[in-house]
Design a protein around this motif. Structure first.
Motif, PDB file in Angstrom:
ATOM      1  N   ILE A 161     -48.225 -13.515  -2.463  1.00  0.00           N
ATOM      2  CA  ILE A 161     -49.321 -12.935  -1.669  1.00  0.00           C
ATOM      3  C   ILE A 161     -48.808 -12.943  -0.306  1.00  0.00           C
ATOM      4  CG2 ILE A 161     -51.452 -12.868  -1.054  1.00  0.00           C
ATOM      5  CD1 ILE A 161     -52.241 -13.936  -3.694  1.00  0.00           C
ATOM      6  N   TYR A 162     -48.458 -14.043   0.118  1.00  0.00           N
ATOM      7  CA  TYR A 162     -48.302 -14.204   1.558  1.00  0.00           C
ATOM      8  C   TYR A 162     -46.537 -13.380   1.770  1.00  0.00           C
ATOM      9  CZ  TYR A 162     -52.153 -16.715   3.177  1.00  0.00           C
ATOM     10  OH  TYR A 162     -53.625 -16.770   3.380  1.00  0.00           O
ATOM     11  N   ALA A 163     -45.887 -13.533   0.975  1.00  0.00           N
ATOM     12  CA  ALA A 163     -44.424 -12.672   1.290  1.00  0.00           C
ATOM     13  C   ALA A 163     -44.547 -11.231   1.313  1.00  0.00           C
ATOM     14  CB  ALA A 163     -43.563 -13.213   0.018  1.00  0.00           C
ATOM     15  N   ARG A 164     -45.884 -10.598   0.669  1.00  0.00           N
ATOM     16  CA  ARG A 164     -45.957  -9.483   0.837  1.00  0.00           C
ATOM     17  C   ARG A 164     -47.056  -8.865   1.406  1.00  0.00           C
ATOM     18  NH1 ARG A 164     -46.057  -7.173  -5.406  1.00  0.00           N
ATOM     19  NH2 ARG A 164     -46.054  -5.069  -4.052  1.00  0.00           N
ATOM     20  N   ILE A 165     -47.520  -9.761   2.271  1.00  0.00           N
ATOM     21  CA  ILE A 165     -48.990  -9.494   3.087  1.00  0.00           C
ATOM     22  C   ILE A 165     -48.682  -8.370   4.057  1.00  0.00           C
ATOM     23  CG2 ILE A 165     -48.704 -11.111   5.035  1.00  0.00           C
ATOM     24  CD1 ILE A 165     -51.573 -11.909   4.465  1.00  0.00           C
ATOM     25  N   LYS A 166     -47.650  -8.249   4.666  1.00  0.00           N
ATOM     26  CA  LYS A 166     -47.508  -7.091   5.484  1.00  0.00           C
ATOM     27  C   LYS A 166     -47.558  -5.618   4.949  1.00  0.00           C
ATOM     28  CE  LYS A 166     -44.640  -9.800   8.960  1.00  0.00           C
ATOM     29  NZ  LYS A 166     -45.615  -9.724   9.855  1.00  0.00           N
ATOM     30  N   GLU A 167     -47.621  -5.577   3.846  1.00  0.00           N
ATOM     31  CA  GLU A 167     -47.553  -4.258   2.952  1.00  0.00           C
ATOM     32  C   GLU A 167     -49.343  -3.773   3.189  1.00  0.00           C
ATOM     33  OE1 GLU A 167     -46.476  -4.634  -1.153  1.00  0.00           O
ATOM     34  OE2 GLU A 167     -44.544  -5.536  -0.453  1.00  0.00           O
ATOM     35  N   ASP A 168     -49.900  -4.479   3.463  1.00  0.00           N
ATOM     36  CA  ASP A 168     -51.438  -4.451   3.547  1.00  0.00           C
ATOM     37  C   ASP A 168     -52.033  -4.883   4.773  1.00  0.00           C
ATOM     38  OD1 ASP A 168     -54.307  -4.073   3.367  1.00  0.00           O
ATOM     39  OD2 ASP A 168     -54.208  -4.312   1.180  1.00  0.00           O
ATOM     40  N   PRO A 169     -52.016  -4.148   6.056  1.00  0.00           N
ATOM     41  CA  PRO A 169     -52.449  -4.560   7.258  1.00  0.00           C
ATOM     42  C   PRO A 169     -53.997  -5.122   7.408  1.00  0.00           C
ATOM     43  CG  PRO A 169     -51.331  -2.503   7.491  1.00  0.00           C
ATOM     44  CD  PRO A 169     -51.483  -2.742   5.827  1.00  0.00           C
ATOM     45  N   LYS A 170     -54.677  -4.462   6.306  1.00  0.00           N
ATOM     46  CA  LYS A 170     -56.099  -4.967   6.462  1.00  0.00           C
ATOM     47  C   LYS A 170     -56.019  -6.351   5.875  1.00  0.00           C
ATOM     48  CE  LYS A 170     -58.614  -0.629   6.132  1.00  0.00           C
ATOM     49  NZ  LYS A 170     -59.594   0.091   5.330  1.00  0.00           N
ATOM     50  N   LEU A 171     -55.480  -6.707   4.685  1.00  0.00           N
ATOM     51  CA  LEU A 171     -55.184  -8.124   4.118  1.00  0.00           C
ATOM     52  C   LEU A 171     -54.546  -9.062   5.082  1.00  0.00           C
ATOM     53  CD1 LEU A 171     -55.940  -9.638   1.529  1.00  0.00           C
ATOM     54  CD2 LEU A 171     -53.383  -8.932   0.791  1.00  0.00           C
ATOM     55  N   ARG A 198     -56.979 -10.179   7.569  1.00  0.00           N
ATOM     56  CA  ARG A 198     -58.158 -11.054   6.806  1.00  0.00           C
ATOM     57  C   ARG A 198     -57.700 -12.201   6.331  1.00  0.00           C
ATOM     58  NH1 ARG A 198     -61.626  -9.016   1.544  1.00  0.00           N
ATOM     59  NH2 ARG A 198     -63.053 -10.735   1.384  1.00  0.00           N
ATOM     60  N   ILE A 199     -56.430 -12.391   5.738  1.00  0.00           N
ATOM     61  CA  ILE A 199     -56.287 -13.811   5.104  1.00  0.00           C
ATOM     62  C   ILE A 199     -54.907 -14.360   6.071  1.00  0.00           C
ATOM     63  CG2 ILE A 199     -57.022 -13.495   2.989  1.00  0.00           C
ATOM     64  CD1 ILE A 199     -54.392 -12.994   1.854  1.00  0.00           C
ATOM     65  N   GLY A 200     -54.195 -13.239   6.694  1.00  0.00           N
ATOM     66  CA  GLY A 200     -52.891 -13.855   7.359  1.00  0.00           C
ATOM     67  C   GLY A 200     -52.914 -15.247   8.174  1.00  0.00           C
ATOM     68  N   PRO A 201     -54.063 -15.461   8.871  1.00  0.00           N
ATOM     69  CA  PRO A 201     -54.049 -16.594   9.647  1.00  0.00           C
ATOM     70  C   PRO A 201     -54.352 -17.879   8.986  1.00  0.00           C
ATOM     71  CG  PRO A 201     -55.390 -14.843  10.706  1.00  0.00           C
ATOM     72  CD  PRO A 201     -55.085 -14.569   9.278  1.00  0.00           C
ATOM     73  N   HIS A 202     -54.412 -17.800   7.513  1.00  0.00           N
ATOM     74  CA  HIS A 202     -54.986 -18.773   6.870  1.00  0.00           C
ATOM     75  C   HIS A 202     -54.104 -19.359   5.827  1.00  0.00           C
ATOM     76  CE1 HIS A 202     -59.021 -18.420   8.661  1.00  0.00           C
ATOM     77  NE2 HIS A 202     -59.026 -17.140   8.537  1.00  0.00           N
TER      78      HIS A 202
END
Length: 309
Positions: free
Chosen positions: A215-225, A228-232
């Motif tokens: 999930i965190y490896a692909r998180i940049k595909e969804d800016p909103k996501l 929301r969860i990137g800092p955690h």
């Protein structure tokens, strides 16, 4: 198919202790948890006696989870003396039933269960059944080969979780439950997870992407996501680690060492000492396991060959 029963001893003792009113033996010892467990195991032996069994206990020493996360289970009140004494007494209880007990400093009972399930789940023609009072071990479920029998309410009703039942409840396969808990945490263990991410969102994320790492490896595909969860990320990975059971605990035994007895002969002196008169009467009146009833029936068709017990 042979059956190995792995017992989460501490969880069941706690559940029995809180489910029943205070009860004492003739010498004043508190015994309501032991009384409840006696009924549970006599019923199990009567209805679906396993071929092998082991009872796994927690230890008081700090585990790797407490060393990494000092808030782990910090919200739980200290166990009362009446409960602690029955946890100690439970070792004698399982010995009377012919069930071997195991405990390892630095490891929780669930880690020992995970280790034995991993080892013996590979045995041919053997089904592993985990008897517990919580859901942490659902991550171990594999098809119908490794299943969890969990108590629903009190100590009377249970529900059986195979892989299909886990997916029906969570919408995820058992192997991804630790990733799901990476986001939602586990309130019962004081593990926080990711702020603002509830069960539905966590399940959707894991179902869509897979593991926390993916999930965190692909998180940049969804800016909103990402917002929301990137800092955690660290919190999610920590929650996942803390919720992941250790399948390599230092516990060494072979399946042949875990065989159980076919009768209740060794149980009677123990429960007579505790004063469980109604249970004693039930056993003596023939409330025994299917295996014993079958033996008794066969013996009635043949010349006497000695006492069944």
């Amino acid at each position: 198919m042979r059956t190995l029963l792995l017992i989460d001893a501490n969880a069941i003792i706690h559940r029995a202790f809180h489910a029943l009113p205070p009860l004492t033996a003739k010498d004043g010892r508190p015994i309501q948890a032991i009384y409840g467990m006696t009924n549970v195991f006599l019923r199990l032996w009567r209805e679906d006696r396993p071929d092998y069994a082991a009872a796994l206990f927690d230890r008081p020493e700090p585990t790797f989870r407490e060393k990494e996360y000092k808030e782990y289970k910090a919200q739980r009140p200290q166990a009362p003396d009446e409960l602690i004494s029955q946890i100690i007494e439970a070792h004698k209880f399982f010995a009377a039933f012919g069930i071997k007990t195991f405990e390892v400093p630095g490891y929780e009972a669930d880690d020992l269960i995970a280790t034995l399930a991993e080892k013996f789940g590979k045995e041919k023609d053997l089904c592993v059944v985990i008897l517990t009072g919580d859901m942490d071990t659902l991550q171990l479920v594999k098809g119908e080969k490794i299943v969890v029998r969990a108590f629903k309410t009190g100590i009377s009703d249970t529900v059986l979780y195979d892989e299909k039942a886990v997916e029906e409840r969570y919408g995820l396969p058992p192997r991804l439950l630790v990733d799901y808990k990476g986001f939602v945490g586990d309130a019962s263990d004081n593990i926080k997870g990711v702020p603002g991410v509830g069960p539905k969102t966590a399940a959707d994320l894991v179902r869509r992407y897979g593991t926390v790492e993916k999930i965190y490896a692909r998180i940049k595909e969804d800016p909103k996501l990402e917002k929301r969860i990137g800092p955690h990320k660290d919190a999610a990975l920590l929650s996942k680690r803390l919720n992941t059971l250790d399948r390599n605990a230092p516990i060494d035994t072979e399946i042949g060492n875990l065989g159980i007895r076919d009768n209740f002969s060794s149980i009677l002196p123990y429960i007579e000492d505790l004063g469980f008169q109604k249970i004693i009467q039930r056993i003596k009146e023939g409330d025994v396991s299917p295996a014993e009833r079958q033996k008794k029936q066969k013996k009635s068709e043949k010349p006497p060959q000695g006492n069944m017990f």
